[in-house]
Design an enzyme around this catalytic site. Structure first.
Site, PDB file in Angstrom:
ATOM      1  N   HIS A  43       0.807  -1.219   0.000  1.00 21.02           N
ATOM      2  CA  HIS A  43       0.000   0.000   0.000  1.00 21.02           C
ATOM      3  C   HIS A  43       0.835   1.261   0.000  1.00 21.02           C
ATOM      4  O   HIS A  43       0.361   2.341   0.354  1.00 21.02           O
ATOM      5  CB  HIS A  43      -1.008  -0.023   1.154  1.00 21.02           C
ATOM      6  CG  HIS A  43      -2.281  -0.704   0.750  1.00 21.02           C
ATOM      7  ND1 HIS A  43      -2.291  -1.774  -0.121  1.00 21.02           N
ATOM      8  CD2 HIS A  43      -3.575  -0.467   1.060  1.00 21.02           C
ATOM      9  CE1 HIS A  43      -3.542  -2.165  -0.317  1.00 21.02           C
ATOM     10  NE2 HIS A  43      -4.341  -1.389   0.384  1.00 21.02           N
ATOM     11  N   ASP A  56      -5.328   5.499  10.120  1.00 18.69           N
ATOM     12  CA  ASP A  56      -6.740   5.670   9.766  1.00 18.69           C
ATOM     13  C   ASP A  56      -7.312   4.409   9.108  1.00 18.69           C
ATOM     14  O   ASP A  56      -8.502   4.146   9.190  1.00 18.69           O
ATOM     15  CB  ASP A  56      -6.896   6.830   8.769  1.00 18.69           C
ATOM     16  CG  ASP A  56      -6.519   8.153   9.400  1.00 18.69           C
ATOM     17  OD1 ASP A  56      -6.366   8.200  10.636  1.00 18.69           O
ATOM     18  OD2 ASP A  56      -6.373   9.138   8.655  1.00 18.69           O
ATOM     19  N   GLU A  65      -8.073  14.665  14.815  1.00 20.56           N
ATOM     20  CA  GLU A  65      -7.585  14.859  13.451  1.00 20.56           C
ATOM     21  C   GLU A  65      -8.320  16.063  12.864  1.00 20.56           C
ATOM     22  O   GLU A  65      -9.000  16.804  13.586  1.00 20.56           O
ATOM     23  CB  GLU A  65      -7.794  13.591  12.595  1.00 20.56           C
ATOM     24  CG  GLU A  65      -6.838  12.469  12.973  1.00 20.56           C
ATOM     25  CD  GLU A  65      -6.673  11.405  11.886  1.00 20.56           C
ATOM     26  OE1 GLU A  65      -7.182  11.588  10.760  1.00 20.56           O
ATOM     27  OE2 GLU A  65      -6.013  10.374  12.179  1.00 20.56           O
TER      28      GLU A  65
END
Ligand SMILES: Cc1cc2nc3c(=O)[nH]c(=O)nc-3n(C[C@H](O)[C@H](O)[C@H](O)COP(=O)(O)OP(=O)(O)OC[C@H]3O[C@@H](n4cnc5c(N)ncnc54)[C@H](O)[C@@H]3O)c2cc1C
Length: 502
Positions: free
Chosen positions: A72, A135, A249
């Protein structure tokens, strides 16, 4: 090609050289660069990986070896042109690769190949969980520990690397070493944030906390950046004992994303989006900001949680009435991007190029950055994707570790997480990224890249700054043949990587 005698090793039966296997390991989530390895190793044990690395390191012509977690990365960091990609996920099917120790100071021993989602499931069986989360949970433990692992809990607990107690590592000479702050500490610190350059992580011991059952999840909208950052910084200054959020956040929303983007999201209803678009159209710049905070609680603490939340909201200066609340299970909150992934997959927007740029911006220059980037470079742009912006406390980062933070006492993680929706977008987004970097350079903003990417060693030297000589010395010590993770392009620049287009 690979040396012929490689195929005489016992581990050779785990090597795949067919086009299907090598093609799967030749690109990544970014879909920007591609290069095929000569072979892919599907190891059954860490010892097999060590055997492969030892063979390469002692060969007259060593070949590159890149561990690949979930692939990723965005810029080919897990590729191994001309060498072997180690499919770390092959280890995951073995039993016993996640073990929880639920004593007074609880921890989990997790294989480096484990997905954070699977670590969460295993620890929750004991009512426990790691403290800091990315996240997105469908990425591997070692893939994120090679970078830092940041998220909304990092302001209080540091990045994920700051919560590691011990590691099993295979060095670039094929040695299997167990290291910690007390044992082979130079290797321990090098590997944490070390971009795969010093060793392959096969196990990480990570500290745990009691897991809450539920989460009150709040979003607060702002039209003024100075008020938004002032409130974010107030929130991250709170200690665990004070009334405050457990997670902080924030997002930057451009007017055109609100009016032309999705009509609703897993968090915001279509009427919420309409109200936010109204707020953005009233602001001169068309840019609004959203703080995202959560409070953890259990059934027995729900009343105090409500009171604490009220007290926090009373200290903040968001736009009147622009508070949006949800109440969800802890797992649902942590795994929230899964839902967004499903939506994006269903409209064909997941497997597209992702020219992402992540920056750490010092607190002292964040308003200049905002003016130059969101109201400058991005004025008129229509980014598809998400822009994250949230502060962290520098004193929670251990400077002995290789990850690079900022010199300021507080810095902002700014994630320009944009997707290329149509042909031609990659070039446009890359030009905007270059303009952002040029602006930061010309204005001397002093930002650092997170998930860094440079095409020259000069860039890497500037990135690591005072740490560079340590990086070079430890590379010479632990990976003297420079075979590990060549896709980072720090010590070698794989000539065969090509830019792919959609
Ligand atoms: C949707 C999405 C959301 C994200 N959100 C966050 C976030 O909130 N916070 C955050 O910090 N990051 C985030 N990231 C970035 C993510 O942490 C990195 O891209 C990470 O590298 C992905 O892990 P991976 O397993 O796919 O690694 P890979 O891409 O497979 O590998 C990354 C690098 O680490 C090396 N590596 C892999 N396994 C090992 C190992 N066992 N030992 C040593 N080196 C190894 C590889 O060779 C490569 O150089 C996000 C990424 C995506 C796609």
């Amino acid at each position: 090609g690979l040396p012929g005698d490689l195929f005489a090793l016992s581990v050779a039966s785990k090597l795949r050289v067919d086009r299907n296997s090598t093609a799967r390991a030749s690109s990544d989530f970014g879909r920007i660069v591609a290069a095929a390895p000569e072979a892919v190793l599907h190891p059954a044990t860490p010892a097999e990986i060590a055997e492969l690395v030892r063979f390469s390191a002692s060969s007259p012509s060593p070949f590159p070896v890149a561990p690949r977690g979930q692939g990723h990365s965005a810029r080919g960091q897990s590729l191994a042109p001309g060498g072997v990609v180690v499919d770390m996920r092959a280890l995951a099917s073995r039993r016993g690769r996640v073990n929880v120790s639920a004593g007074a100071a609880p921890y989990v021993d997790a294989g480096g190949e484990q997905l954070w989602a699977d670590v969460l499931r295993a620890t929750l069986e004991h009512g426990l969980a790691p403290r800091v989360w990315t996240d997105y949970l469908r990425i591997t433990v070692a893939g994120t520990l090679s970078n830092a692992g940041i998220g909304g809990q990092a302001f209080r607990h540091g990045p994920q690397i700051a919560n590691v107690l011990e590691l099993d590592v295979i060095t670039g000479t094929g040695d299997m070493v167990t290291c910690s702050r007390d044992k082979d500490s130079d290797l321990f610190f090098a590997v944490l944030g070390g971009l795969g350059q010093f060793g392959i992580i096969t196990r990480a011991r990570i500290g745990l906390m009691p897991a809450p059952k539920r989460v009150r999840w709040v979003r607060l909208a702002y039209s003024d950046v100075a008020t938004f950052t002032k409130d974010q910084e107030l929130l991250i200054s709170k200690r665990a004992s004070e009334a405050g959020f457990d997670y902080v956040e924030g997002q930057v929303q451009l007017n055109r994303t609100l009016t032309e983007g999705p009509k609703s999201t897993p968090f915001f209803s279509s009427s919420d989006i309409g109200r936010l678009a109204g707020l953005a159209s009233k602001s001169v710049s068309g840019v609004i900001y959203v703080i995202e905070g959560t409070m953890y609680y259990n059934e027995s603490t729900s009343t105090t949680m409500d009171q604490k939340l009220e007290s926090i909201l009373g200290q903040l200066s968001f736009e009147e009435g622009f508070v949006f609340t949800k109440d969800v299970r802890y797992v649902q909150f942590l795994d929230r991007v899964r839902e967004e992934e499903r939506v994006l997959r269903s409209i064909g927007m997941w497997d597209v190029p992702h020219p992402w740029l992540n920056l750490f911006v010092p607190r002292s220059r964040i308003l200049d950055f905002d003016a130059g980037v969101f109201k400058g470079v991005f004025a008129g742009a229509n980014p598809v994707g998400v822009i994250l912006m949230y502060p962290m406390n520098t004193n929670m980062w251990d400077d002995c570790m290789m990850a690079v933070a900022s010199d300021d006492d507080v810095f902002y993680a700014v994630g320009l997480l944009r997707s290329a929706a149509v042909i031609g977008d990659v070039e446009r987004l890359e030009k905007e990224n270059e303009a952002v970097l040029a602006f930061c350079h010309n204005e001397d903003i002093g930002c650092k890249q997170y998930l860094p990417y440079y095409t020259s060693q000069d860039g890497w030297q500037r990135h690591f700054g005072a740490k560079w000589s340590r990086v070079a010395d430890l590379k010479a010590k632990y990976d003297p043949h420079r075979i590990l993770s060549p896709g980072q392009r720090i010590f070698s620049s794989p000539a065969s990587m090509v830019v792919v287009s959609m």
